[in-house]
Every structure is written in C-alpha cells, then in structure tokens.
Design a protein around this motif. Structure first.
Motif, PDB file in Angstrom:
ATOM      1  N   MET A   1      19.131  82.823 -23.616  1.00 34.59           N
ATOM      2  CA  MET A   1      20.699  82.596 -23.380  1.00 34.59           C
ATOM      3  C   MET A   1      21.178  83.979 -23.101  1.00 34.59           C
ATOM      4  N   GLN A   2      20.709  84.820 -23.685  1.00 34.31           N
ATOM      5  CA  GLN A   2      21.303  86.201 -23.525  1.00 34.31           C
ATOM      6  C   GLN A   2      20.756  86.750 -22.052  1.00 34.31           C
ATOM      7  N   ILE A   3      19.786  86.346 -21.557  1.00 38.87           N
ATOM      8  CA  ILE A   3      19.328  86.809 -20.236  1.00 38.87           C
ATOM      9  C   ILE A   3      20.293  86.362 -19.084  1.00 38.87           C
ATOM     10  N   LEU A   4      20.445  85.158 -19.277  1.00 42.51           N
ATOM     11  CA  LEU A   4      21.398  84.462 -18.362  1.00 42.51           C
ATOM     12  C   LEU A   4      22.797  84.970 -18.439  1.00 42.51           C
ATOM     13  N   THR A   5      23.330  85.323 -19.452  1.00 44.01           N
ATOM     14  CA  THR A   5      24.499  85.626 -19.776  1.00 44.01           C
ATOM     15  C   THR A   5      25.007  87.233 -18.755  1.00 44.01           C
ATOM     16  N   ILE A  47      19.204  88.174  -8.333  1.00 47.20           N
ATOM     17  CA  ILE A  47      18.935  86.810  -7.846  1.00 47.20           C
ATOM     18  C   ILE A  47      17.299  86.612  -8.535  1.00 47.20           C
ATOM     19  N   ALA A  48      16.389  87.472  -8.127  1.00 43.34           N
ATOM     20  CA  ALA A  48      15.220  87.324  -8.455  1.00 43.34           C
ATOM     21  C   ALA A  48      15.142  87.423 -10.067  1.00 43.34           C
ATOM     22  N   ASP A  49      15.838  88.213 -10.603  1.00 42.10           N
ATOM     23  CA  ASP A  49      15.714  88.483 -12.158  1.00 42.10           C
ATOM     24  C   ASP A  49      16.002  87.304 -12.665  1.00 42.10           C
ATOM     25  N   LEU A  50      17.248  86.637 -12.134  1.00 42.85           N
ATOM     26  CA  LEU A  50      17.965  85.538 -12.681  1.00 42.85           C
ATOM     27  C   LEU A  50      17.112  84.364 -12.653  1.00 42.85           C
ATOM     28  N   GLY A  51      16.454  84.459 -11.426  1.00 44.84           N
ATOM     29  CA  GLY A  51      15.551  82.972 -11.043  1.00 44.84           C
ATOM     30  C   GLY A  51      14.258  83.114 -11.872  1.00 44.84           C
ATOM     31  N   GLY A  52      13.531  84.256 -12.038  1.00 39.86           N
ATOM     32  CA  GLY A  52      12.321  84.534 -12.937  1.00 39.86           C
ATOM     33  C   GLY A  52      12.794  84.075 -14.318  1.00 39.86           C
ATOM     34  N   GLY A  53      13.847  84.516 -14.775  1.00 33.90           N
ATOM     35  CA  GLY A  53      14.342  84.448 -16.216  1.00 33.90           C
ATOM     36  C   GLY A  53      14.467  83.056 -16.371  1.00 33.90           C
ATOM     37  N   THR A  54      15.091  82.254 -15.444  1.00 36.90           N
ATOM     38  CA  THR A  54      15.387  80.870 -15.715  1.00 36.90           C
ATOM     39  C   THR A  54      14.037  80.000 -15.771  1.00 36.90           C
ATOM     40  N   ILE A  55      13.162  80.517 -15.123  1.00 41.30           N
ATOM     41  CA  ILE A  55      11.922  79.693 -15.018  1.00 41.30           C
ATOM     42  C   ILE A  55      11.158  79.991 -16.368  1.00 41.30           C
ATOM     43  N   CYS A  56      10.989  81.261 -16.834  1.00 43.30           N
ATOM     44  CA  CYS A  56      10.246  81.655 -17.917  1.00 43.30           C
ATOM     45  C   CYS A  56      10.785  81.068 -19.114  1.00 43.30           C
ATOM     46  N   ASN A  57      12.187  80.802 -19.137  1.00 49.41           N
ATOM     47  CA  ASN A  57      12.966  80.561 -20.432  1.00 49.41           C
ATOM     48  C   ASN A  57      13.161  78.978 -20.666  1.00 49.41           C
ATOM     49  N   TYR A  58      13.216  78.402 -19.238  1.00 44.02           N
ATOM     50  CA  TYR A  58      13.523  76.923 -19.605  1.00 44.02           C
ATOM     51  C   TYR A  58      12.875  75.861 -18.722  1.00 44.02           C
TER      52      TYR A  58
END
Length: 658
Positions: A1-5, A47-58
C-alpha cells in the motif's frame, strides 16, 4: 500500500506539470525540448513503477501478468537509466554551457558510454536475470548486477555536482539552488531505494525535484513583459553575463528607436504599447525566418537587444539589415501612420567585446556615439576608431576627470565696441584626459548632463573661476566681469545661491565681477526654482546673461521676465550677416533688446569684415551692439596667458589690434 501511495502522488505531480509544460509550449527551444523529454521520461518511469508495483502486489500469477510485469520493469529501468544523462544535458543547455559540453569529445564518449553500459546490462538481463527477475508468483527479486546501474548513477551524479560547483559563480542563486535541490532529491531517492528495498520512494523524490523545476520555469514566465511581448532587461543581463563568464559565442543586435518619446506622445499610452508589441513581433518573425535561435529583450526607453546563440555572422548581418528595413517602414497603429527613427548596431561576442558592462554601455549610448545614419552599424568597424573610443568612454573619462581633477579653465576675452578695448572674459572649461588627451566640451558637457557629473563639473568651475578672479586686480586690468556658464541642471539646484555666495565670501570676490550665462533651455526647466535662483543671484549683485540667443524656441515673455542684463547672440546670426533678410532680423533683434535696456554681445566673430560691421556704430546695418567675442580677437587661452593678453592690449584700440 505504501508503494501505491508514493507513486500515486508522484504520478499526479508529474502529470500535472507535464501538461503545464506542454500548454506553455516549452518545446520551442533546445532547453525546452530537453526539458519536455526529461518530463516524459519521468512520467513513463512513474507509470512503469506504478504498473509494475501494482501487478507484483495485487495480481495473481499467470503468464500474461508475468509478461506484463516484465514489460513494466524493463520500461522502468530503461527510462530511469536515462533520467540522469538527460538531466545533465538540461543543465548544460539551460545554463548556456552547451558549447562547453560540445567542444570536448571525451565528454561525449563518456556520456554515451555510460548509457550504453546501462542498456547492455539491461539487455543481458533477458538471458541471465542478474539485474532482476520475477518468480512464477510475480515476486520481484533483485540481482547482483543491479549495482551497475547505481554505480553509473553515482558517476553521473558526481559529474553533475562537479559541473554545478565549477560554474557556481556563473549561475544565479535561485537557479543554482533549484538545480542543487534536484541533485539532492534524486541522490536521496537513490540512496533510500538502494538501502531500503521495501520503501520505493525514488519516483516521489524525483517528482519533488520536478516541482522545483516548475517554480524556476514560472520565474522565466515572469521575465516576459506582457506589454511589449519581449523579455525584460533583467533576463538579458542574466543571460549575457552568464555567456561572457562561460565564453559562449553570441551575437547581440541592439535596436534603438530614437524617437520613442515622440511616438509615445503622438500615439498615447495604448497606441505606444501596441507599437512596441508590433515591433517585438516583427523582430521575432525576422529572426525565426533566418533560422536564428534568438531571444528578444526590451531594455526600456525604446532599446531592444536581440541575443542569438552561436549564430553565423553572415546570417545575423542579413537579419539585422532586414530588421532595420522593417522597422523604418511605416507602421499603422489604428488610424495613425508612424515612422520610427531607428539605429541598429551588431556586436559579436566575445570576439568584438569581452565584458558585459561594456556591452550594455554600448547599447545605451551607441545611437549617440556612432555616426548618425540609418545604416546597420557593426561594432568591429568602429572599436579601434579614436573618436569612437572617446565618445564611448565618456562616462569613464568624466569619472576619472572628477576624481583626478583633470579639468582646466580657459578664458576668452570679450571686446567692447564703444570702449575699443577688452573689458571682460568668458570662462570655458577644458578636459585633458591622461589617456585620450584633450576632449572637446561639445562631447563631454552633454554626456555630463546625462550621467549627472555636470554638478561636480559646475562646482569645479565655480571654485576655480572665483578663485582666479580673487587673484586679479580687475579695476587695474580694466575688466568688468568674468562670465561662467550655468547648465540647465545647475539652474535647478536648491543650494545654488548659497554655494556661490559662500565661495565669493571665502575668496573675497565682489559680486559685480561675476556674471553667469544661462541658455534658453535652462529657463524652461522647473521655472519656479530657476526664477528663484536667478533673482537671488541678481539681487546679490551678480550679472546675468542669456547665452546662445536664437538657437532655441525663444519665448520672449519667459526670457524677458527674468532679470537679464545681457543677451548673447548666437554665432548663427553672424554666419548669416550677409543675407539682407537676416540683416533685418539682426537689426530688429538688437534694437528690441536695446529698448529693454539690455547689453547685446555677438558671439562667434571670426573674420575682420564681420568685426568691422559690428564695430561701426554709425552704419545703417547694425546699431547698438556693445560687445563682441570670437576667434578673430582671441581663442580661449589658459589663465596665465589670458592675463598676459589683457595686459598687452589694455590700452590699445580696436584698429591697432586688427
């Protein structure tokens, strides 16, 4: 959740300012294009960091999600690795150091070499997965080669820091602080990302740096004058000073609208503003048409400066000629048609001139110091000309003269037609500069009135002439008075009368031995103060003369309303004495002043025939002229020579002199 914030905040900030820069069309010049590319890289990185983090975490495992996660991570590293090299390019470009970056091949090789290393390592990861890899359940795992990216980043950061330190004296404090903040912000983000693998805040740190970037860009917006459409003079000073410090080749085209004040009066405020905006647009269009990377600055008072980066001299010359032709053509402002009196001067720096203060001094004065023609002037054609050097260095000459007392008083005898002897003199100041020698009063007096030195010069004249009078036995020499000139600026000094009274008291000089000349123009400046000063001096016993009568727009009521004892007819009357019509004017002018009980003195008598005409009181042509002055009798001479001259001719009649 911290990454997305963190990444969501970063995305919002970056996207906002990317759109802002796009709307402002920041891509017009080289620095703007690099900035837009840099913002795009940051946006893609976030965008890439957010997209990659979203897939890896959710997202759950699966081939499609795994491939998408790899795409996001490869995009992240590719864009991320380009941020620092592109940021470095922006520093060199925005600080006008591009020529320094371009001149050294080693810098090119190193810059490209580090980019190639990053991309080769990233490409090899597809085979050995030593930078990062993703497990089947889409868990991100760092590899040992990831340190290569950080080492390359450290090299870039060191390079950037070294550049900022090396050129820190060239950069304005606010711009330097912004660039340093970006450096610190990116470095902090990298350090946290390296040491705290679970706290991915690097993109957020970069977005904060971008926020400061936008503040700096907003300052650039405020540098544009909305009335003229050109950048303000402060921006010009900043850019040119930086260019000189970094030895960057530039061309500067100065454009002076000589009749700017007249246009302002004729067109009114609104029309004049429209005229200036139209002028800026014409200049911009011409520079763009010649392919010049130029900035147009309005330096106030009808002066423009067009600064072009590393331009070909022939192209700049063609553009300057077209600017002159365009601006001297008729302008239509509303229903009015106007013509601008324009002067243009081209300077190539640092070849022609090597310091900014001299450049701006040239820009302020070139329309006065260079020939008065509507041809484009090139500074290189005049910089070694002796007369130009004197004209251009007048401010320094005057400051040096005031500081080192380089002035000397000369005296020109005044001849009495009736008494047939010399009865007075006019004191005239001379300037002998240690570098340029004798500088004519016709050059330095107008310059002194502009820069304010005229008050110091006036004080020198008062003191030296009154002191000189105190050393003479005026009665024994047959001298009635010695005249001094009062400039328009001196006439409105509030302490003028007290200053003169104190000097006369100090040297023990009788006021009747002193006369002051003032011009018609001086009588029009602040009439209340001028009237008060002249009347007080006259009441004290000082003689008042009106100098150069006939050269201005004579206001008889104004000039005769002052306590004037003597009127000095300008040399222009003498030059036209053989014109029958002018003779009538001269005769009537003298008669008019004689009826007002004023002495009449004729200046500029240089020939014997003219002297005899004015000396013949019985002639029908001219009657009543008491005094004459000019080179026929004597040129201005230093005090000791003047004293010898007066003693030599004290008892000789006019006929014996000529």
């Amino acid at each position: 959740m911290q990454i997305l914030t963190f990444d969501e905040c970063a995305l919002f900030i970056i996207l906002l300012f990317w759109v802002f820069a796009l709307i402002r069309k920041e891509y017009k010049n080289r620095s703007g294009k690099i900035l837009m590319f840099l913002l795009t890289l940051v946006l893609l990185t976030v965008i890439a960091d957010l997209g990659g983090g979203t897939i890896c975490n959710y997202c759950s495992g699966g081939r499609a999600n795994l491939i998408l996660a790899y795409v996001y991570n490869y995009l992240y590293f590719f864009c991320h690795n380009l941020l620092l090299p592109v940021y470095m390019l922006y520093i060199y470009s925005s600080l006008d150091l591009w020529h320094i970056f371009r001149e050294y091949r080693f810098r090119h090789a190193l810059w490209w070499g580090l980019i190639i290393v990053d991309n080769v390592v990233l490409a090899l990861n597809g085979f050995v997965f030593d930078v990062f890899k993703l497990t089947d359940d889409i868990t991100y795992v760092r590899g040992p080669w990831l340190v290569v990216f950080y080492l390359v980043a450290v090299i870039y950061l060191g390079w950037i820091l070294g550049t900022l330190i090396r050129f820190r004296t060239y950069i304005l404090k606010d711009k330097l602080s912004t660039l340093i903040f970006l450096f610190v912000s990116v470095s902090t983000g990298l350090a946290i990302q390296l040491t705290q693998t679970g706290l991915l805040v690097e993109c957020f740190c970069i977005s904060l740096a971008v926020l400061f970037f936008m503040v700096m860009l907003r300052r650039a917006v405020n540098q544009v004058n909305p009335i003229t459409g050109a950048q303000k003079y402060t921006a010009c000073i900043e850019k040119v000073t930086m260019n000189f410090k970094s030895a960057k080749p530039i061309s500067v085209v100065f454009v002076k609208i000589v009749n700017n004040n007249n246009l302002h009066m004729y067109l009114g405020l609104k029309g004049h503003n429209e005229f200036l905006y139209s002028t800026t647009s014409r200049i911009d269009a011409i520079c763009a048409g010649h392919g010049l990377t130029s900035s147009v600055y309005y330096m106030e008072n009808g002066l423009y400066a067009i600064v072009s980066d590393e331009a070909v001299e022939e192209i700049v010359a063609d553009a300057a000629e077209e600017i002159m032709a365009s601006l001297t053509a008729e302008h239509h402002i509303g229903k009015l048609t106007v013509f601008a009196d324009v002067r243009v001067c081209v300077v190539f720096c640092p070849k022609d001139m090597s310091d900014s203060s001299s450049l701006f001094s040239l820009g302020t004065n070139f329309h006065r110091t260079l020939p008065d023609t509507q041809n484009v002037h090139y500074y290189r054609d005049f910089k070694d000309n002796d007369e130009y050097k004197v004209r251009n260095d007048l401010d320094d000459i005057l400051r040096r003269a005031v500081r080192d007392n380089n002035f000397e008083m000369y005296y020109q005898p005044i001849y009495s037609v009736r008494e047939k002897k010399f009865v007075a003199a006019e004191a005239m100041i001379r300037l002998n500069d240690p570098i340029y020698g004798q500088v004519p009063p016709s050059l330095f007096i107008p310059a002194a009135e502009i820069n304010g030195c005229i008050h110091d010069i006036g004080d020198f004249v008062f003191n030296d002439v009154i002191r000189f009078i105190s050393t003479l036995d005026m009665n024994a020499l047959g001298l009635k008075y010695i005249e001094m000139n009062l400039s328009a600026s001196q006439c409105i000094e509030v302490d003028l009368v007290d200053k003169i009274k104190n000097l006369m008291f100090e040297y023990g000089v009788d006021p009747r031995f002193v006369s002051f000349e003032l011009t018609e123009a001086a009588t029009d400046m602040n009439p209340e103060i001028v009237d008060m000063n002249i009347r007080k001096l006259h009441e004290y016993g000082v003689k008042i003369a009106l100098d150069d009568y006939g050269t201005g727009y004579s206001n008889i009521k104004r000039t005769t309303g002052l306590p004037i004892d003597q009127v000095k007819l300008d040399k222009s009357f003498v030059d036209m004495i053989d014109d029958p019509q002018m003779c009538i004017v001269i005769q009537d002018t003298i008669s008019m002043f004689k009826e007002m009980d004023k002495e009449v003195l004729v200046e500029g008598v240089e020939e014997e025939a003219v002297a005899r005409k004015f000396s013949d009181l019985e002639a029908d042509l001219i009657q009543g002229c008491e005094l004459m002055q000019g080179f026929f009798f004597c040129k201005p001479i230093p005090g000791p020579e003047f004293l010898d001259f007066i003693k030599r001719y004290k008892d000789k009649a006019f006929e014996s002199i000529i």
